[in-house]
Design a protein around this motif. Structure first.
Motif, PDB file in Angstrom:
ATOM      1  N   ASP A  32       0.892  -1.157   0.000  1.00  0.00           N
ATOM      2  CA  ASP A  32       0.000   0.000   0.000  1.00  0.00           C
ATOM      3  C   ASP A  32       0.929   1.205   0.000  1.00  0.00           C
ATOM      4  OD1 ASP A  32      -1.758   2.060   0.377  1.00  0.00           O
ATOM      5  OD2 ASP A  32      -2.826   1.132   2.040  1.00  0.00           O
ATOM      6  N   ARG A  33       1.196   1.709  -1.169  1.00  0.00           N
ATOM      7  CA  ARG A  33       2.182   2.784  -1.302  1.00  0.00           C
ATOM      8  C   ARG A  33       1.734   4.076  -0.613  1.00  0.00           C
ATOM      9  NH1 ARG A  33       6.493   1.300  -4.018  1.00  0.00           N
ATOM     10  NH2 ARG A  33       6.349  -0.291  -5.607  1.00  0.00           N
ATOM     11  N   LYS A  34       0.422   4.325  -0.574  1.00  0.00           N
ATOM     12  CA  LYS A  34      -0.076   5.556   0.062  1.00  0.00           C
ATOM     13  C   LYS A  34       0.275   5.587   1.542  1.00  0.00           C
ATOM     14  CE  LYS A  34      -3.914   6.467  -3.051  1.00  0.00           C
ATOM     15  NZ  LYS A  34      -5.370   6.571  -3.186  1.00  0.00           N
ATOM     16  N   THR A  35       0.070   4.453   2.221  1.00  0.00           N
ATOM     17  CA  THR A  35       0.347   4.406   3.670  1.00  0.00           C
ATOM     18  C   THR A  35       1.740   3.859   3.972  1.00  0.00           C
ATOM     19  OG1 THR A  35      -0.662   2.215   3.875  1.00  0.00           O
ATOM     20  CG2 THR A  35      -2.090   4.126   4.249  1.00  0.00           C
ATOM     21  N   LYS A  36       2.477   3.539   2.908  1.00  0.00           N
ATOM     22  CA  LYS A  36       3.843   3.003   3.034  1.00  0.00           C
ATOM     23  C   LYS A  36       3.872   1.743   3.894  1.00  0.00           C
ATOM     24  CE  LYS A  36       6.096   7.395   2.210  1.00  0.00           C
ATOM     25  NZ  LYS A  36       7.054   8.378   2.662  1.00  0.00           N
ATOM     26  N   ARG A  37       2.954   0.821   3.583  1.00  0.00           N
ATOM     27  CA  ARG A  37       2.898  -0.453   4.305  1.00  0.00           C
ATOM     28  C   ARG A  37       3.181  -1.609   3.354  1.00  0.00           C
ATOM     29  NH1 ARG A  37      -1.913  -0.349   8.704  1.00  0.00           N
ATOM     30  NH2 ARG A  37      -1.222   1.505   9.802  1.00  0.00           N
ATOM     31  N   LEU A  38       3.714  -2.664   3.933  1.00  0.00           N
ATOM     32  CA  LEU A  38       4.085  -3.848   3.163  1.00  0.00           C
ATOM     33  C   LEU A  38       3.656  -5.071   3.953  1.00  0.00           C
ATOM     34  CD1 LEU A  38       5.957  -4.762   0.694  1.00  0.00           C
ATOM     35  CD2 LEU A  38       7.683  -5.069   2.447  1.00  0.00           C
ATOM     36  N   TRP A  39       3.014  -6.040   3.284  1.00  0.00           N
ATOM     37  CA  TRP A  39       2.592  -7.277   3.934  1.00  0.00           C
ATOM     38  C   TRP A  39       3.141  -8.457   3.145  1.00  0.00           C
ATOM     39  CZ3 TRP A  39      -0.765  -3.241   3.032  1.00  0.00           C
ATOM     40  CH2 TRP A  39      -1.329  -2.638   4.150  1.00  0.00           C
ATOM     41  N   LEU A  40       3.414  -9.539   3.835  1.00  0.00           N
ATOM     42  CA  LEU A  40       3.801 -10.786   3.194  1.00  0.00           C
ATOM     43  C   LEU A  40       2.699 -11.793   3.483  1.00  0.00           C
ATOM     44  CD1 LEU A  40       7.572 -10.949   4.167  1.00  0.00           C
ATOM     45  CD2 LEU A  40       6.590 -10.210   1.999  1.00  0.00           C
ATOM     46  N   LEU A  65      -6.938 -18.482  21.743  1.00  0.00           N
ATOM     47  CA  LEU A  65      -5.983 -17.403  21.926  1.00  0.00           C
ATOM     48  C   LEU A  65      -5.905 -17.113  23.420  1.00  0.00           C
ATOM     49  CD1 LEU A  65      -4.420 -15.677  19.864  1.00  0.00           C
ATOM     50  CD2 LEU A  65      -6.243 -14.014  19.981  1.00  0.00           C
ATOM     51  N   ALA A  66      -4.718 -16.896  23.926  1.00  0.00           N
ATOM     52  CA  ALA A  66      -4.561 -16.588  25.353  1.00  0.00           C
ATOM     53  C   ALA A  66      -5.442 -15.400  25.711  1.00  0.00           C
ATOM     54  CB  ALA A  66      -3.097 -16.286  25.656  1.00  0.00           C
ATOM     55  N   ASN A  67      -5.911 -15.367  26.974  1.00  0.00           N
ATOM     56  CA  ASN A  67      -6.873 -14.332  27.355  1.00  0.00           C
ATOM     57  C   ASN A  67      -6.269 -12.927  27.410  1.00  0.00           C
ATOM     58  OD1 ASN A  67      -5.377 -14.492  29.661  1.00  0.00           O
ATOM     59  ND2 ASN A  67      -7.053 -15.052  31.001  1.00  0.00           N
ATOM     60  N   TYR A  68      -4.967 -12.788  27.225  1.00  0.00           N
ATOM     61  CA  TYR A  68      -4.372 -11.453  27.218  1.00  0.00           C
ATOM     62  C   TYR A  68      -4.136 -10.945  25.801  1.00  0.00           C
ATOM     63  CZ  TYR A  68      -0.336 -14.581  27.273  1.00  0.00           C
ATOM     64  OH  TYR A  68       0.535 -15.606  27.022  1.00  0.00           O
ATOM     65  N   PHE A  69      -4.697 -11.631  24.803  1.00  0.00           N
ATOM     66  CA  PHE A  69      -4.649 -11.179  23.415  1.00  0.00           C
ATOM     67  C   PHE A  69      -6.070 -10.950  22.925  1.00  0.00           C
ATOM     68  CE2 PHE A  69      -0.612 -13.659  23.353  1.00  0.00           C
ATOM     69  CZ  PHE A  69       0.232 -12.629  22.998  1.00  0.00           C
ATOM     70  N   ILE A  70      -6.246  -9.959  22.065  1.00  0.00           N
ATOM     71  CA  ILE A  70      -7.526  -9.759  21.398  1.00  0.00           C
ATOM     72  C   ILE A  70      -7.259  -9.572  19.907  1.00  0.00           C
ATOM     73  CG2 ILE A  70      -8.748  -8.790  23.379  1.00  0.00           C
ATOM     74  CD1 ILE A  70      -8.349  -6.009  22.136  1.00  0.00           C
ATOM     75  N   LEU A  71      -8.240  -9.911  19.100  1.00  0.00           N
ATOM     76  CA  LEU A  71      -8.136  -9.707  17.650  1.00  0.00           C
ATOM     77  C   LEU A  71      -8.874  -8.428  17.290  1.00  0.00           C
ATOM     78  CD1 LEU A  71      -8.808 -13.306  16.307  1.00  0.00           C
ATOM     79  CD2 LEU A  71      -6.622 -12.150  16.542  1.00  0.00           C
ATOM     80  N   ILE A  72      -8.241  -7.610  16.472  1.00  0.00           N
ATOM     81  CA  ILE A  72      -8.833  -6.354  16.018  1.00  0.00           C
ATOM     82  C   ILE A  72      -8.821  -6.377  14.498  1.00  0.00           C
ATOM     83  CG2 ILE A  72      -8.579  -3.843  15.978  1.00  0.00           C
ATOM     84  CD1 ILE A  72      -6.991  -4.092  18.593  1.00  0.00           C
ATOM     85  N   ILE A  73      -9.936  -5.998  13.888  1.00  0.00           N
ATOM     86  CA  ILE A  73      -9.987  -5.908  12.425  1.00  0.00           C
ATOM     87  C   ILE A  73      -9.927  -4.434  12.049  1.00  0.00           C
ATOM     88  CG2 ILE A  73     -11.332  -6.379  10.342  1.00  0.00           C
ATOM     89  CD1 ILE A  73     -12.529  -8.771  11.833  1.00  0.00           C
ATOM     90  N   GLU A  74      -8.883  -4.063  11.319  1.00  0.00           N
ATOM     91  CA  GLU A  74      -8.693  -2.696  10.840  1.00  0.00           C
ATOM     92  C   GLU A  74      -8.365  -2.738   9.361  1.00  0.00           C
ATOM     93  OE1 GLU A  74      -5.595  -0.582  12.842  1.00  0.00           O
ATOM     94  OE2 GLU A  74      -6.656  -0.515  14.747  1.00  0.00           O
ATOM     95  N   ASN A  75      -9.082  -1.978   8.578  1.00  0.00           N
ATOM     96  CA  ASN A  75      -8.818  -1.888   7.136  1.00  0.00           C
ATOM     97  C   ASN A  75      -8.703  -3.269   6.496  1.00  0.00           C
ATOM     98  OD1 ASN A  75      -8.704   0.911   7.422  1.00  0.00           O
ATOM     99  ND2 ASN A  75      -6.519   0.851   7.874  1.00  0.00           N
ATOM    100  N   GLU A  76      -9.635  -4.145   6.835  1.00  0.00           N
ATOM    101  CA  GLU A  76      -9.698  -5.505   6.297  1.00  0.00           C
ATOM    102  C   GLU A  76      -8.485  -6.353   6.662  1.00  0.00           C
ATOM    103  OE1 GLU A  76     -10.649  -5.511   2.143  1.00  0.00           O
ATOM    104  OE2 GLU A  76     -12.189  -3.996   2.377  1.00  0.00           O
ATOM    105  N   MET A  77      -7.736  -5.944   7.679  1.00  0.00           N
ATOM    106  CA  MET A  77      -6.592  -6.711   8.166  1.00  0.00           C
ATOM    107  C   MET A  77      -6.868  -7.116   9.610  1.00  0.00           C
ATOM    108  SD  MET A  77      -4.345  -6.870   5.710  1.00  0.00           S
ATOM    109  CE  MET A  77      -2.914  -7.429   6.571  1.00  0.00           C
ATOM    110  N   ILE A  78      -6.478  -8.321   9.972  1.00  0.00           N
ATOM    111  CA  ILE A  78      -6.646  -8.797  11.339  1.00  0.00           C
ATOM    112  C   ILE A  78      -5.339  -8.568  12.081  1.00  0.00           C
ATOM    113  CG2 ILE A  78      -7.091 -10.795  12.803  1.00  0.00           C
ATOM    114  CD1 ILE A  78      -8.717 -11.955  10.493  1.00  0.00           C
TER     115      ILE A  78
END
Length: 114
Positions: A32-40, A65-78
């Motif tokens: 995502d060149r606009k936000t300068k992010r890279l995913w593999l 998942l351990a109880n000290y982790f939560i999943l967040i969905i942002e911009n179609e990414m988990i």
């Protein structure tokens, strides 16, 4: 700057001017060149491994998942976020506390400590 680096590297190594990389070591490169992010992404590799072991039609199961982790969905990414103990009361129940603190907590909660 990049052109200078390429020029210097080409003095020591044989190089080709290829187009933008889309894949490396079997992983898909997403940009995502606009936000300068890279995913593999290893989605294709994972599917290949499942096919290799005759598991492509296997029934998926949830992994707790351990109880000290939560999943967040942002911009179609988990994303996985760790919750600090101070913000996660259930995590406090798994920690060892000094006897004096335990006695104080039970007293404040109106419980008798034996």
């Amino acid at each position: 700057m990049i052109e200078e680096l390429k020029k210097e590297l080409s003095k020591s190594f044989e190089m080709k001017g290829l187009r933008q990389a889309r894949q490396i070591l079997g992983m898909q490169i997403l940009r995502d060149r606009k936000t300068k992010r890279l995913w593999l992404s290893q989605q294709k590799y994972t599917k290949r491994v499942l096919e290799w072991f005759n598991m492509k039609d296997a029934k998926p199961v949830n992994t707790p998942l351990a109880n000290y982790f939560i999943l967040i969905i942002e911009n179609e990414m988990i994303k996985i976020k760790k919750i600090h103990t101070d913000d996660n009361p259930s995590d406090m129940m798994t920690k060892v506390i000094p006897k004096e603190k335990f006695e104080l907590c039970t007293e404040l909660a109106g419980m008798k400590y034996c």
